[in-house]
Design a protein around this motif. Structure first.
Motif, PDB file in Angstrom:
ATOM      1  N   ASP A 201       0.816  -1.207   0.000  1.00  0.00           N
ATOM      2  CA  ASP A 201       0.000   0.000   0.000  1.00  0.00           C
ATOM      3  C   ASP A 201       0.852   1.261   0.000  1.00  0.00           C
ATOM      4  N   TYR A 202       2.119   1.123   0.430  1.00  0.00           N
ATOM      5  CA  TYR A 202       2.943   2.320   0.668  1.00  0.00           C
ATOM      6  C   TYR A 202       4.407   1.903   0.696  1.00  0.00           C
ATOM      7  N   ALA A 203       5.266   2.772   0.164  1.00  0.00           N
ATOM      8  CA  ALA A 203       6.712   2.537   0.188  1.00  0.00           C
ATOM      9  C   ALA A 203       7.395   3.626   1.011  1.00  0.00           C
ATOM     10  N   TYR A 204       8.106   3.203   2.047  1.00  0.00           N
ATOM     11  CA  TYR A 204       8.925   4.151   2.813  1.00  0.00           C
ATOM     12  C   TYR A 204      10.366   4.010   2.314  1.00  0.00           C
ATOM     13  N   ILE A 205      10.823   5.023   1.595  1.00  0.00           N
ATOM     14  CA  ILE A 205      12.133   4.947   0.931  1.00  0.00           C
ATOM     15  C   ILE A 205      13.227   5.413   1.887  1.00  0.00           C
ATOM     16  N   THR A 206      14.199   4.552   2.134  1.00  0.00           N
ATOM     17  CA  THR A 206      15.333   4.942   2.970  1.00  0.00           C
ATOM     18  C   THR A 206      16.650   4.574   2.295  1.00  0.00           C
ATOM     19  N   ILE A 207      16.664   4.665   0.952  1.00  0.00           N
ATOM     20  CA  ILE A 207      17.901   4.489   0.188  1.00  0.00           C
ATOM     21  C   ILE A 207      18.688   5.792   0.240  1.00  0.00           C
ATOM     22  N   HIS A 208      19.956   5.716   0.634  1.00  0.00           N
ATOM     23  CA  HIS A 208      20.825   6.896   0.637  1.00  0.00           C
ATOM     24  C   HIS A 208      21.649   6.873  -0.650  1.00  0.00           C
ATOM     25  N   GLY A 209      21.326   7.764  -1.574  1.00  0.00           N
ATOM     26  CA  GLY A 209      21.994   7.744  -2.869  1.00  0.00           C
ATOM     27  C   GLY A 209      21.082   7.166  -3.931  1.00  0.00           C
ATOM     28  N   THR A 210      21.666   6.788  -5.077  1.00  0.00           N
ATOM     29  CA  THR A 210      20.875   6.254  -6.182  1.00  0.00           C
ATOM     30  C   THR A 210      20.427   4.823  -5.873  1.00  0.00           C
ATOM     31  N   PRO A 211      19.203   4.421  -6.282  1.00  0.00           N
ATOM     32  CA  PRO A 211      18.201   5.150  -7.053  1.00  0.00           C
ATOM     33  C   PRO A 211      17.100   5.781  -6.195  1.00  0.00           C
ATOM     34  N   GLY A 212      17.274   5.810  -4.874  1.00  0.00           N
ATOM     35  CA  GLY A 212      16.177   6.246  -4.022  1.00  0.00           C
ATOM     36  C   GLY A 212      16.175   7.702  -3.632  1.00  0.00           C
ATOM     37  N   GLU A 213      17.293   8.398  -3.910  1.00  0.00           N
ATOM     38  CA  GLU A 213      17.414   9.782  -3.452  1.00  0.00           C
ATOM     39  C   GLU A 213      17.557  10.757  -4.619  1.00  0.00           C
ATOM     40  N   ASN A 214      17.457  10.238  -5.839  1.00  0.00           N
ATOM     41  CA  ASN A 214      17.667  11.092  -7.012  1.00  0.00           C
ATOM     42  C   ASN A 214      16.475  11.125  -7.956  1.00  0.00           C
ATOM     43  N   GLY A 215      15.336  10.567  -7.532  1.00  0.00           N
ATOM     44  CA  GLY A 215      14.132  10.630  -8.340  1.00  0.00           C
ATOM     45  C   GLY A 215      13.846   9.399  -9.165  1.00  0.00           C
ATOM     46  N   VAL A 216      14.817   8.492  -9.302  1.00  0.00           N
ATOM     47  CA  VAL A 216      14.631   7.317 -10.151  1.00  0.00           C
ATOM     48  C   VAL A 216      13.576   6.376  -9.560  1.00  0.00           C
ATOM     49  N   MET A 217      13.720   6.024  -8.302  1.00  0.00           N
ATOM     50  CA  MET A 217      12.755   5.131  -7.662  1.00  0.00           C
ATOM     51  C   MET A 217      11.387   5.792  -7.562  1.00  0.00           C
ATOM     52  N   GLN A 218      11.379   7.096  -7.339  1.00  0.00           N
ATOM     53  CA  GLN A 218      10.108   7.824  -7.259  1.00  0.00           C
ATOM     54  C   GLN A 218       9.365   7.764  -8.595  1.00  0.00           C
ATOM     55  N   GLY A 219      10.105   7.873  -9.699  1.00  0.00           N
ATOM     56  CA  GLY A 219       9.480   7.772 -11.010  1.00  0.00           C
ATOM     57  C   GLY A 219       8.842   6.406 -11.221  1.00  0.00           C
ATOM     58  N   TYR A 220       9.535   5.360 -10.772  1.00  0.00           N
ATOM     59  CA  TYR A 220       8.986   4.005 -10.873  1.00  0.00           C
ATOM     60  C   TYR A 220       7.703   3.879 -10.060  1.00  0.00           C
ATOM     61  N   PHE A 221       7.732   4.382  -8.821  1.00  0.00           N
ATOM     62  CA  PHE A 221       6.526   4.285  -7.988  1.00  0.00           C
ATOM     63  C   PHE A 221       5.379   5.123  -8.562  1.00  0.00           C
ATOM     64  N   ASP A 222       5.712   6.260  -9.166  1.00  0.00           N
ATOM     65  CA  ASP A 222       4.661   7.050  -9.828  1.00  0.00           C
ATOM     66  C   ASP A 222       4.003   6.244 -10.944  1.00  0.00           C
ATOM     67  N   LEU A 223       4.812   5.512 -11.705  1.00  0.00           N
ATOM     68  CA  LEU A 223       4.282   4.744 -12.834  1.00  0.00           C
ATOM     69  C   LEU A 223       3.330   3.642 -12.384  1.00  0.00           C
TER      70      LEU A 223
END
Length: 333
Positions: A80-102
């Motif tokens: 239902d929800y992703a709590y992102i705690t990646i420090h650096g790529t791909p979680g802090e530069n928009g890449v993972m966020q784009g995937y979750f948006d899709l």
């Protein structure tokens, strides 16, 4: 009876030098979440290997079509929800966020553009300068681009900081005290990023301030003052205990108020989401008053028991379990 708990993915790991630190943050978050309210799973993301790790050592591969997995009972688990705690790529530069948006999965951080901007220190500083935020002067160098040490020193003075511009970690950062040290410092920084920022040094007190907002509330945590005998707040100071962290910071009431106001203002300028942490240097103006200089913004701050944010939550008299629930439920209210 059907399980009505939300399924939460703590998304950790990543492809940067701070993979191990991210895993520690994930363990911290796992301990903080309200297990009576949520089913919480740790999802380790590294390269093409995305999996859930169970307590008994078993793993389940993530289906990247919808970020689901097959549980140990053979049932499909959908998050239902992703709590992102990646420090650096791909979680802090928009890449993972784009995937979750899709795939239309709500997540804890800011959106693609804000994550990409805050990940790139040079871009962020120059963007926020346009809104009147005080930042250090800096020069951007790209890999194999020519530079003149004399011109760098003439513009920025000495010492300077040499930092990977697009990187979420403390790796590759050097404090350079004379022009002769620039070349080796740049070599180290270019090992972490294709773009490197040379930034003027600001003398003062370093502090770090966390903030989050929901539809109902705006919370700025008490600031943490960072005191280290190292040259600066580097990796060893951050993660190997070579630092004294004082929460709340030893600031005047007026400066404390102004720091909180600036933190809230920057959060709103960027339309942030979830918890962010802003690092500042408090220097002195010519008249002796305090000047608030922003250093950088961390949109996936460390979340171990001893990290800044949990410290600041405790200092504010809040419960980290309630703070995390606030952030999650804000997406569903």
């Amino acid at each position: 009876m059907k399980n009505l708990k939300r399924n939460i993915a703590i998304v950790c790991g990543g492809d940067s030098s701070e993979h191990a630190v991210s895993m520690r943050s994930a363990q911290g978050l796992y301990s903080f979440f309200d297990k009576e309210r949520y089913n919480v799973y740790i999802v380790d993301v590294k390269g093409q290997d995305w999996h859930v790790a169970f307590d008994d050592g078993d793993i389940a591969e993530i289906d990247r079509n919808d970020f689901s997995f097959i549980g140990q009972d053979g049932e499909v688990v959908v998050f239902d929800y992703a709590y992102i705690t990646i420090h650096g790529t791909p979680g802090e530069n928009g890449v993972m966020q784009g995937y979750f948006d899709l795939i239309h999965l709500p997540y804890s951080t800011s959106g693609v553009l804000v994550e990409a901007m805050t990940f790139d220190k040079y871009v962020l500083n120059n963007y926020l300068r346009g809104f009147g935020v005080n930042v250090a002067d800096s020069i951007l160098l790209r890999r194999d681009e020519a530079y003149d040490e004399t011109e760098v020193e003439a513009r920025l003075g000495m010492p300077v900081f040499v930092k990977p511009s697009a990187d979420g970690s403390s790796f590759g950062v050097s404090k350079v005290k004379c022009a002769d040290q620039l070349a080796p410092a740049l070599r180290v920084a270019f090992m972490e990023s294709d773009e490197v920022m040379i930034e003027s040094f600001i003398e003062g007190t370093e502090i770090s301030v966390g903030c989050y907002k929901t539809k109902e509330k705006s919370v700025v945590f008490p600031a943490t003052e960072v005191v280290t005998s190292n040259e600066f707040f580097d990796y060893d100071a951050k993660y190997n205990g070579q630092v004294q962290e004082i929460t709340p910071a030893r600031l005047s009431p007026e400066t404390t108020r102004k720091v909180a106001e600036e933190t809230s203002r920057i959060y709103d300028i960027l339309h942030c989401n979830g918890i962010i942490r802003i690092d500042y240097i408090i220097s002195k103006n010519a008249d002796g008053s305090d000047r608030i200089n922003m250093l950088e913004i961390n949109t996936t701050p460390g979340m171990t028991e001893t990290s800044f944010i949990p410290q600041q939550v405790r200092a504010a008299g809040l419960d980290i379990k309630d703070v995390l629930s606030d952030i999650v439920e804000n997406q569903f209210d």
